[in-house]
Design an enzyme around this catalytic site. Structure first.
Site, PDB file in Angstrom:
ATOM      1  N   PHE A  29       0.822  -1.231   0.000  1.00  0.00           N
ATOM      2  CA  PHE A  29       0.000   0.000   0.000  1.00  0.00           C
ATOM      3  C   PHE A  29       0.849   1.272   0.000  1.00  0.00           C
ATOM      4  CE2 PHE A  29      -1.336   0.021   4.840  1.00  0.00           C
ATOM      5  CZ  PHE A  29      -0.109   0.540   5.202  1.00  0.00           C
ATOM      6  N   GLU A  30       0.155   2.377  -0.146  1.00  0.00           N
ATOM      7  CA  GLU A  30       0.828   3.675  -0.347  1.00  0.00           C
ATOM      8  C   GLU A  30       1.776   3.595  -1.543  1.00  0.00           C
ATOM      9  OE1 GLU A  30       0.415   6.661   0.670  1.00  0.00           O
ATOM     10  OE2 GLU A  30      -1.221   6.070   1.991  1.00  0.00           O
TER      11      GLU A  30
END
Ligand SMILES: Cc1cc2nc3c(=O)[nH]c(=O)nc-3n(C[C@H](O)[C@H](O)[C@H](O)COP(=O)(O)OP(=O)(O)OC[C@H]3O[C@@H](n4cnc5c(N)ncnc54)[C@H](O)[C@@H]3O)c2cc1C
Length: 460
Positions: free
Chosen positions: A222-223
């Site tokens: 994620f990110e």
């Protein structure tokens, strides 16, 4: 991409608003306490006032106006990635605190250390254990210094967002994407290495490593998925080489592209030379600069290739090397920051211990990259052997301070939260305290074991 805040639920009933379908994603590999969800929108109109408008806005007639540079869209990404890498380095420190403390106490096999009167060896005295754990310890320090630098950069960025040059902004963004990727990949691999280094106890939930790995693993996804992040950095590097070829001056993080030009062969003659920051920096300039130039040359040379008619297909034909140069770029920046910090005399009392860690960080990478350096004619086979030998002796040197080096992360027992990683090193008492209540007759004895014991033997 512009960001909007969208109301999903009725504030009184908490039911989804018309056109909104929303639900929970259910069980995941880790982070069970975070209720990640899914959403679908069907003809949902979002008021323009719900747009996050620090850098752009939309007028009532639909006209879109940018009030700041387009690159300011990076701002939120840079800040969040900065926090993520700081958090990741904290996790790495925690995993290393557990593993190094345990391996500094746990004994197995015949004694290999003549200075230790005990009949069995502490795990950390095994050369193979040192090479498994101590390069990760060196990375924790390298990343610690790099994240401190990045935090200051982001602070400056937050305060002077408008004044910051586009070039510097692109450099921070280009480098941060890759740093997020390679720092978090390194941390994930190191947690697993810490777990394995603790043998069977590493697999116990009470040691904390299993939970750390499960919860941390999502950070590589994620990110910004790490592979995609690495390719963003590679894209920045390609743009930098193109700018260099147009005669433009390059920003700080890619100055190796200029410095490597003058370098042809390493001047290292002895193990002592490997402690010389000048020699290490020359190797780093050559290693990063020539690899980036070689890969970008390959990518740009494909332009006339009829079998690869689109930029996307040419990019795809170089993806593996592009990801590798992003990794090398990130390593270069962390390594040079570490060396510069030592040269600044900032932590003079700690110089011997930190110099050994820094050398370990650099030599570990030069050993990994020795095939490139040998192929390129910069490193000789004799120098490759010196790097290998010095890497192992630096590991042995760092081992002497290893427990103190994790103690200095200053994590309390509450934070470390591990039966085998507490500061008192009393691993067996602490482990037994956790599992001692799990004793007595198994609840399935009467229904599952007893009938088997009383039943007829299969042989009869
Ligand atoms: C627990 C959790 C929480 C999350 N929280 C948020 C959140 O709060 N906000 C939010 O916006 N998102 C969130 N996400 C989403 C997350 O950012 C995405 O899952 C992530 O960016 C990867 O995108 P994807 O799932 O579409 O994978 P895909 O893009 O389908 O990627 C799948 C695989 O393909 C590879 N790949 C993809 N594109 C390329 C390419 N061009 N070249 C080479 N390889 C490629 C990737 O490396 C990956 O291995 C969360 C995800 C998880 C798991």
């Amino acid at each position: 991409v512009q960001t909007f805040v969208v109301q999903l639920r009725d504030l009184d009933t908490h039911l989804p608003l018309p056109g909104v379908r929303v639900g929970d994603l259910g069980k995941k590999m880790g982070l069970q306490g975070v209720d990640n969800g899914w959403i679908q929108f069907d003809h949902v109109r979002v008021p323009r006032a719900h747009m996050l408008r620090r850098f752009a806005s939309v007028a009532r007639d639909g006209t879109f106006t940018r009030t700041h540079k387009a690159q300011m869209a990076y701002a939120a990404l840079i800040g969040t990635r900065g926090k993520l890498v700081t958090l990741s380095v904290g996790i790495l420190k925690r995993a290393l605190t557990i593993a190094v403390r345990y391996c500094g106490v746990r004994r197995q096999g015949e004694q290999v250390n003549p200075a230790d009167p005990h009949t069995e060896t502490k795990l950390l005295d095994y050369q193979s254990h040192q090479i498994r754990l101590l390069p990760a310890l060196a990375k924790a320090y390298a990343y610690h210094f790099q994240t401190s630098y990045i935090e200051k950069l982001i602070e400056k960025f937050d305060q002077q967002a408008d004044d910051i040059s586009e070039e510097l902004l692109a450099d921070i963004h280009g480098t941060m994407a890759g740093f997020k990727a390679f720092c978090t990949w390194d941390v994930q691999a190191a947690i697993e290495q810490c777990r394995q280094s603790c043998g069977g106890n590493g697999y116990s939930s009470y040691t904390g490593l299993e939970e750390l790995l499960a919860n941390f693993s999502v950070i590589v996804t994620f990110e910004g998925d790490n592979t995609v992040m690495a390719l963003q950095t590679a894209n920045y590097l390609v743009r930098c080489v193109e700018r260099q070829r147009r005669g433009e001056t390059l920003a700080g993080s890619v100055q190796y592209l200029d410095k490597c030009r003058a370098l042809t062969a390493w001047r290292v003659r002895s193990a002592n030379d490997l402690s010389d920051p000048v020699q290490l920096l020359e190797a780093l300039d050559f290693y990063a600069g020539k690899q980036v130039l070689r890969t970008v040359d390959k990518y740009l040379s494909l332009e006339g290739d009829k079998s690869l008619p689109t930029p996307q297909s040419r990019w795809n034909a170089c993806q593996v090397e592009l990801i590798e140069i992003a990794r090398v770029h990130v390593f270069y920046n962390a390594a040079t920051r570490f060396i510069e910090m030592l040269q600044s005399g900032e932590a003079a009392q700690l110089t011997p211990a930190l110099s050994a860690l820094c050398r370990l960080y650099v030599l570990n990478e030069l050993k990994l990259g020795s095939s490139f350096l040998l192929q390129a004619g910069f490193m000789s086979p004799a120098q490759a052997q010196l790097v290998h030998d010095e890497l192992l002796s630096t590991c042995a040197l760092v081992r002497l301070d290893a427990v103190a080096l994790v103690d200095s992360f200053n994590l309390s027992d509450f934070v470390v939260n591990s039966t085998i990683g507490a500061a008192d090193g009393d691993v067996y008492t602490n482990m037994l305290r956790e599992v001692a209540p799990r004793t007595g007759v198994a609840p399935y004895f009467a229904t599952a074991i007893k009938p088997m014991l009383e039943g007829e033997s299969l042989d009869e």
